[in-house]
Design a protein around this motif. Structure first.
Motif, PDB file in Angstrom:
ATOM      1  N   ARG A 244      -8.285  -2.295 -24.453  1.00 18.06           N
ATOM      2  CA  ARG A 244      -8.878  -1.935 -22.832  1.00 18.06           C
ATOM      3  C   ARG A 244      -8.479  -0.433 -22.787  1.00 18.06           C
ATOM      4  O   ARG A 244      -9.476   0.065 -22.325  1.00 18.06           O
ATOM      5  CB  ARG A 244      -8.897  -3.138 -21.836  1.00 18.06           C
ATOM      6  N   ASN A 247      -9.914   1.866 -25.007  1.00 21.80           N
ATOM      7  CA  ASN A 247     -11.597   2.210 -24.858  1.00 21.80           C
ATOM      8  C   ASN A 247     -12.228   2.626 -23.382  1.00 21.80           C
ATOM      9  O   ASN A 247     -12.867   3.359 -23.401  1.00 21.80           O
ATOM     10  CB  ASN A 247     -12.450   0.492 -25.145  1.00 21.80           C
ATOM     11  N   LEU A 258     -21.642  -0.127 -26.495  1.00 19.92           N
ATOM     12  CA  LEU A 258     -22.088  -1.212 -26.345  1.00 19.92           C
ATOM     13  C   LEU A 258     -21.825  -2.207 -25.375  1.00 19.92           C
ATOM     14  O   LEU A 258     -22.368  -2.838 -24.494  1.00 19.92           O
ATOM     15  CB  LEU A 258     -24.207  -1.540 -26.974  1.00 19.92           C
ATOM     16  N   ASP A 259     -20.643  -2.569 -26.473  1.00 16.15           N
ATOM     17  CA  ASP A 259     -20.119  -3.677 -25.299  1.00 16.15           C
ATOM     18  C   ASP A 259     -17.979  -3.460 -25.725  1.00 16.15           C
ATOM     19  O   ASP A 259     -17.602  -3.487 -26.883  1.00 16.15           O
ATOM     20  CB  ASP A 259     -20.216  -4.870 -26.414  1.00 16.15           C
ATOM     21  N   ASP A 261     -16.062  -4.415 -26.004  1.00 17.70           N
ATOM     22  CA  ASP A 261     -14.879  -5.686 -25.900  1.00 17.70           C
ATOM     23  C   ASP A 261     -14.887  -5.887 -27.655  1.00 17.70           C
ATOM     24  O   ASP A 261     -14.182  -6.479 -28.691  1.00 17.70           O
ATOM     25  CB  ASP A 261     -15.235  -7.103 -25.377  1.00 17.70           C
ATOM     26  N   GLN A 262     -16.000  -5.185 -28.324  1.00 18.16           N
ATOM     27  CA  GLN A 262     -15.948  -5.688 -29.398  1.00 18.16           C
ATOM     28  C   GLN A 262     -15.963  -4.192 -30.099  1.00 18.16           C
ATOM     29  O   GLN A 262     -16.738  -4.360 -31.347  1.00 18.16           O
ATOM     30  CB  GLN A 262     -17.700  -5.998 -29.569  1.00 18.16           C
ATOM     31  N   PRO A 279     -21.366  -2.479 -31.172  1.00 17.82           N
ATOM     32  CA  PRO A 279     -20.197  -3.100 -31.791  1.00 17.82           C
ATOM     33  C   PRO A 279     -19.796  -3.620 -32.889  1.00 17.82           C
ATOM     34  O   PRO A 279     -20.324  -3.828 -34.197  1.00 17.82           O
ATOM     35  CB  PRO A 279     -21.220  -5.383 -31.039  1.00 17.82           C
TER      36      PRO A 279
END
Ligand code: UD1
Ligand code: CA
Length: 469
Positions: A244, A247, A258-259, A261-262, A279
């Motif tokens: 986190r 990113n 886009l995400d 977490d991925q 992702p």
């Protein structure tokens, strides 16, 4: 500012349930112990001493190429104070600030280390302890202060009275900044007369108080930086926090996800402005992505450079150079030494190894290109392969500019195809093709008029009359 960092990493980490020492386990793309070493380096440490013990060789290997890191072995684990006694010889007569970090505490930021050092220097303290107030202080050493709020001592949980265990909530993080001169002069005063029979580094605080040297405690701004890893569950938690952190830093600098977490981005990776990471993308090691690129989905790039405006979709690449405006994938495998020049295209189910793909050249479908030098404006037809391996040796293929290779061509290396040559589909090329020539290697096509129609009719008749095949 010049300083020395000591990273304690001799412990085994039994709760990891591993054959490998705890600090060699990876957080994103680097071993746990790499992170505090790097934070110390970023904070200005010019010498970093890692105390190794359990699995010493595996830990040493991590820093084999780092000239600013040395490893000192603690053969018996007799406590954190003993670990520091082991590095005293390595330190020599170093006078300046000496920071102590833990190899299993990877979230510590460089700024926090710098602040700790600044604070210690500004107050001429013999030692500053970085402290925290966790919701559950069980197990931690407790900070004992006098009526004026001055630090008196650190008392380990097991050495506290039940009242102290309940009332003293400020805890020792285990991170310190010492004055090197006063540390080496006094470290021998640490004894092991305590609940665990260990030499506690924490005793330095009480020792300094007794001889009148000033000590201080600094409450950390962000407790999460002090999270240690003792189990694989904690490793995953710490990984999430670091993912986190990285990113969010990238997004703040103009990278789209886009995400988030991925997307997993390693410690030393850089990504340019207006690049989009889709992702299931992992960027590891010495990877650098330019601006205005699209990377992913489902892409893993290791030690790879991608220039501006490239798109890399569903691809695995390692030790690869991708120049600007190149398109790769979906589903390409780029192996070490693949160099895709400006505007080239490597398409679907294509593997490239140790080869240069020239400017604007295309390898669009189902091909293997290995040990090849390819010029510009080349088109490689679907299913074509450079046969670079004779079972013992690897050989090179050379393809000139503006060559057109028909589909299903085998190029048996060593072989060269000259500029502007044309190779007919399904040829097995074993001899050099001169510039501008046509090479075709295939038998003539046989044609028998009406044969297929007659054959089908004959078979249908057989079936109708009940005959077996
Ligand atoms: C230590 C502190 C405690 C603090 C806590 C924070 C002491 C005596 N206590 O306790 O006050 O609240 O950290 O996490 O220092 N290590 C060595 N050699 C040794 C012993 C330890 O290298 O002989 C290393 C370990 O690998 C580890 C670190 O030092 O990275 C801490 O050791 P550990 O035994 O876990 O200390 P704690 O009991 O947690
Ligand atoms: Ca053929």
């Amino acid at each position: 500012m010049p300083m020395t960092a000591i990273v304690l990493a001799a412990g085994e980490g039994t709760r990891m349930k591993s054959r490998h020492p705890k600090v060699t386990h990876k957080l994103l793309d680097k071993p746990l112990v790499w992170w505090p070493v790097n934070a110390a380096r970023q904070a200005g440490a010019d010498r970093i001493v890692v105390v190794v013990g359990h699995g010493a060789d595996e830990v040493r290997a991590i820093f084999a190429n780092d000239t600013d890191v040395e490893c000192v072995e603690q053969t018996e684990r007799l406590g954190t104070g003993h670990a520091m006694m082991c590095v005293r010889d390595a330190l020599g007569d170093f006078q300046g600030p000496t920071v102590v970090l833990y190899g299993d505490t990877p979230l510590m930021r460089a700024e926090t280390i710098s602040n700790l050092v600044e604070h210690t220097k500004a107050g001429h303290y013999a030692c500053t302890v970085l402290t925290m107030s966790p919701s559950d202080p069980t197990g931690y050493g407790r900070i004992k202060r006098d009526e004026n709020g001055e630090v008196l001592a650190i008392v380990e949980h097991k050495d506290c009275t039940p009242e102290e265990q309940a009332s003293l909530t400020e805890c020792n993080s285990g991170i310190y900044c010492f004055c090197g001169r006063r540390l080496s002069a006094n470290i021998d005063k640490i004894g092991n007369d305590n609940a665990q029979g260990e030499y506690y580094l924490t005793d330095m605080v009480g020792i300094y108080r007794e001889i009148g040297e000033p000590v201080s405690a600094l409450l950390a701004d962000d407790d999460s930086e002090l999270l240690g890893v003792n189990s694989r569950v904690q490793l995953a938690q710490v990984t999430k926090i670091m993912q986190r952190r990285i990113n969010e830093g990238l997004m703040a600098s103009g990278v789209t996800m886009l995400d988030p977490d991925q997307v997993w981005v390693g410690a030393e990776v850089t990504v340019g402005q207006d690049t989009e990471l889709l992702p299931q993308t992992m960027l590891w090691g010495d990877t650098h992505i330019g601006e205005e690129c699209v990377i992913g989905p489902n892409t893993r790039l290791t030690d790879t450079t991608v220039a501006n405006g490239a798109s890399v979709e569903e691809t695995v690449g390692m030790q690869v150079t991708i120049e600007s405006d190149v398109t790769v994938g979906p589903r390409a495998y780029l192996r070490p030494g693949a160099h895709l020049l400006e505007g080239s295209h490597v398409g679907t189910h294509v593997e490239i190894k140790n080869s240069t793909i020239g400017r604007g050249s295309k390898v669009p479908h189902l091909s293997y290109i290995g040990d090849t030098t390819m010029g510009e404006g080349v088109n490689i037809g679907a299913g074509s392969i450079t046969c670079n391996y004779d079972g013992v040796f690897k050989h090179r293929t050379s393809i000139g500019d503006n060559v057109f290779v028909g589909s299903d061509t085998m190029m048996v290396a060593p072989v060269s195809i000259g500029d502007g040559a044309l190779v007919g589909a399904s040829s097995c090329i074993t001899r050099d093709v001169p510039a501008g020539a046509l090479a075709v290697e295939r038998s003539d096509q046989v044609m028998i008029e009406g044969y297929a129609t007659k054959r089908m009719a004959m078979l249908r008749d057989k079936k109708a009359s009940g005959e077996k095949e």
